[in-house]
Design a protein around this motif. Structure first.
Motif, PDB file in Angstrom:
ATOM      1  N   LEU A 111      44.346  41.081  30.635  1.00 48.64           N
ATOM      2  CA  LEU A 111      43.018  40.725  30.143  1.00 48.64           C
ATOM      3  C   LEU A 111      42.093  40.399  31.307  1.00 48.64           C
ATOM      4  CD1 LEU A 111      43.974  38.396  27.154  1.00 48.64           C
ATOM      5  CD2 LEU A 111      43.473  40.856  27.106  1.00 48.64           C
ATOM      6  N   PRO A 112      40.785  40.469  31.092  1.00 44.22           N
ATOM      7  CA  PRO A 112      39.835  40.072  32.140  1.00 44.22           C
ATOM      8  C   PRO A 112      39.989  38.597  32.494  1.00 44.22           C
ATOM      9  CG  PRO A 112      38.732  41.284  30.368  1.00 44.22           C
ATOM     10  CD  PRO A 112      40.108  40.956  29.882  1.00 44.22           C
ATOM     11  N   GLY A 113      39.498  38.222  33.658  1.00 42.78           N
ATOM     12  CA  GLY A 113      39.588  36.845  34.112  1.00 42.78           C
ATOM     13  C   GLY A 113      38.938  35.868  33.148  1.00 42.78           C
ATOM     14  N   GLY A 114      39.605  34.750  32.901  1.00 46.01           N
ATOM     15  CA  GLY A 114      39.041  33.702  32.063  1.00 46.01           C
ATOM     16  C   GLY A 114      39.545  33.678  30.637  1.00 46.01           C
TER      17      GLY A 114
ATOM     18  N   THR B 170      39.138  45.347  31.212  1.00 39.63           N
ATOM     19  CA  THR B 170      39.604  44.603  32.381  1.00 39.63           C
ATOM     20  C   THR B 170      39.202  45.285  33.674  1.00 39.63           C
ATOM     21  OG1 THR B 170      41.477  43.760  31.114  1.00 39.63           O
ATOM     22  CG2 THR B 170      41.647  43.653  33.509  1.00 39.63           C
ATOM     23  N   SER B 171      39.301  46.598  33.727  1.00 39.86           N
ATOM     24  CA  SER B 171      38.968  47.325  34.952  1.00 39.86           C
ATOM     25  C   SER B 171      37.496  47.179  35.301  1.00 39.86           C
ATOM     26  CB  SER B 171      39.332  48.807  34.813  1.00 39.86           C
ATOM     27  OG  SER B 171      40.724  48.969  34.701  1.00 39.86           O
ATOM     28  N   TRP B 172      36.617  47.367  34.315  1.00 45.43           N
ATOM     29  CA  TRP B 172      35.185  47.227  34.588  1.00 45.43           C
ATOM     30  C   TRP B 172      34.853  45.798  34.980  1.00 45.43           C
ATOM     31  CZ3 TRP B 172      31.055  44.314  33.055  1.00 45.43           C
ATOM     32  CH2 TRP B 172      29.798  44.762  33.461  1.00 45.43           C
ATOM     33  N   TRP B 173      35.427  44.839  34.273  1.00 43.71           N
ATOM     34  CA  TRP B 173      35.137  43.435  34.533  1.00 43.71           C
ATOM     35  C   TRP B 173      35.522  43.050  35.964  1.00 43.71           C
ATOM     36  CZ3 TRP B 173      32.280  40.338  31.578  1.00 43.71           C
ATOM     37  CH2 TRP B 173      32.300  38.964  31.809  1.00 43.71           C
ATOM     38  N   LYS B 174      36.678  43.524  36.394  1.00 47.38           N
ATOM     39  CA  LYS B 174      37.104  43.226  37.762  1.00 47.38           C
ATOM     40  C   LYS B 174      36.151  43.849  38.780  1.00 47.38           C
ATOM     41  CE  LYS B 174      42.120  42.603  37.332  1.00 47.38           C
ATOM     42  NZ  LYS B 174      43.432  43.171  37.709  1.00 47.38           N
ATOM     43  N   GLN B 175      35.804  45.095  38.566  1.00 46.43           N
ATOM     44  CA  GLN B 175      34.978  45.819  39.525  1.00 46.43           C
ATOM     45  C   GLN B 175      33.557  45.272  39.595  1.00 46.43           C
ATOM     46  OE1 GLN B 175      34.941  50.064  38.972  1.00 46.43           O
ATOM     47  NE2 GLN B 175      33.294  50.406  40.422  1.00 46.43           N
TER      48      GLN B 175
END
Length: 285
Positions: A247-250, A216-221
């Motif tokens: 969770l990551p977006g989507g 989630t952190s990498w996906w957001k960044q």
């Protein structure tokens, strides 16, 4: 009467060309509108990975987000137990893992378009022979070549799929860059387009929508928390703790949870989010 002019039309056009190039360069560096197209194309002079044997699903997660402990004894995890392995583990004792309750495995096959896991055959075939449902994954380096090139390399070197009830769809490992800039020197739009290219190519070669491994952190960044993949690509998410967390977006739910990087026997340990028949359904497509 002759009138003296300070510059010729040719010189004026040249200055305008130079100014335009400088503005485009500044836009690219600052991530301003207009830079996404350039950022979507991998740098032609990006070096090939120098230590791919040290890169596996979670190797950079642990470095950036902390390592995990062994499986919590509180019974919080339900589902099917699994592992993921790479060349880092060498030959794996699949009997010991099977006897400990592990029923599925993901095996690193490739990285970029130059590396194949030297232990892939022992790991991929050994897990299958012992009775596990297994799949292969690709460690992405989006700055070294196109998504299509890396997807083709993956399929050509072990990442294919067959409807035999024992083969999971391939997985794309998107995590912190082990060789430099966290987001591979690319904009969010560039990375999203690269992944779309990879997934489309993989599906055209195998007929399956691939799994995505990401935190989630990498996906957001790095993607701006893009929501465009959650309805198609099953999520394999690392989170080292007592719960899967945000969770990551989507994505409204995860398919696989990598819950520790320090599990017993060998490899990272995972939990499939469902009963064994749902794992079989994922394998069968």
């Amino acid at each position: 009467m002759l009138v003296h002019r300070s510059g010729s039309p040719h010189r004026t056009r040249s200055l305008a060309t130079v100014a335009g190039a400088l503005l485009a360069l500044f836009a690219l560096l600052l991530g301003l509108p207009g830079s996404a197209t350039a950022a979507a194309t991998p740098a032609k002079d990006a070096p090939e990975p120098s230590h791919p044997a040290q890169d596996w699903a979670g190797s950079q997660i642990a470095a950036h987000e902390g390592t995990g402990s062994v499986r919590p004894a509180t019974g919080l995890l339900a589902g099917v137990e699994g592992v993921d392995v790479s060349g880092h583990q060498g030959n794996v004792d699949w009997s010991a893992l099977w006897n400990s309750g592990v029923k599925f495995a993901y095996v690193k096959a490739t990285e970029s378009t130059t590396y194949t896991n030297p232990s892939f055959a022992q790991q991929y075939n050994g897990s299958y022979t012992i009775g596990m449902i297994r799949g292969a994954y690709h460690f992405a380096t989006p700055n070294t070549s196109s998504g299509a090139a890396q997807a083709n390399y993956f399929v050509d070197h072990g990442g294919g799929w067959s409807k035999d009830g024992k083969t999971l769809p391939g997985a794309l490992d998107m995590e912190y860059n082990p060789y430099g800039d966290t987001c591979y020197g690319m904009t969010a739009t560039g990375l999203v387009n690269w992944m779309k290219d990879w997934f489309a190519t993989y599906k055209s070669r195998t007929g399956r929508d691939a799994v995505i491994y990401t935190s989630t952190s990498w996906w957001k960044q790095c993607t701006g928390n893009n929501t465009g993949f959650g309805s198609v690509n099953p999520l394999w998410v690392p989170r080292y703790g007592s719960s899967v967390g945000e969770l990551p977006g989507g994505w409204g739910f995860h398919t696989i949870w990598q819950y520790t990087s320090t599990g017993p026997n060998v490899g990272d340990h995972n939990s499939f989010n469902g009963a064994y028949d749902r794992l079989q359904a994922l394998a069968n497509g």
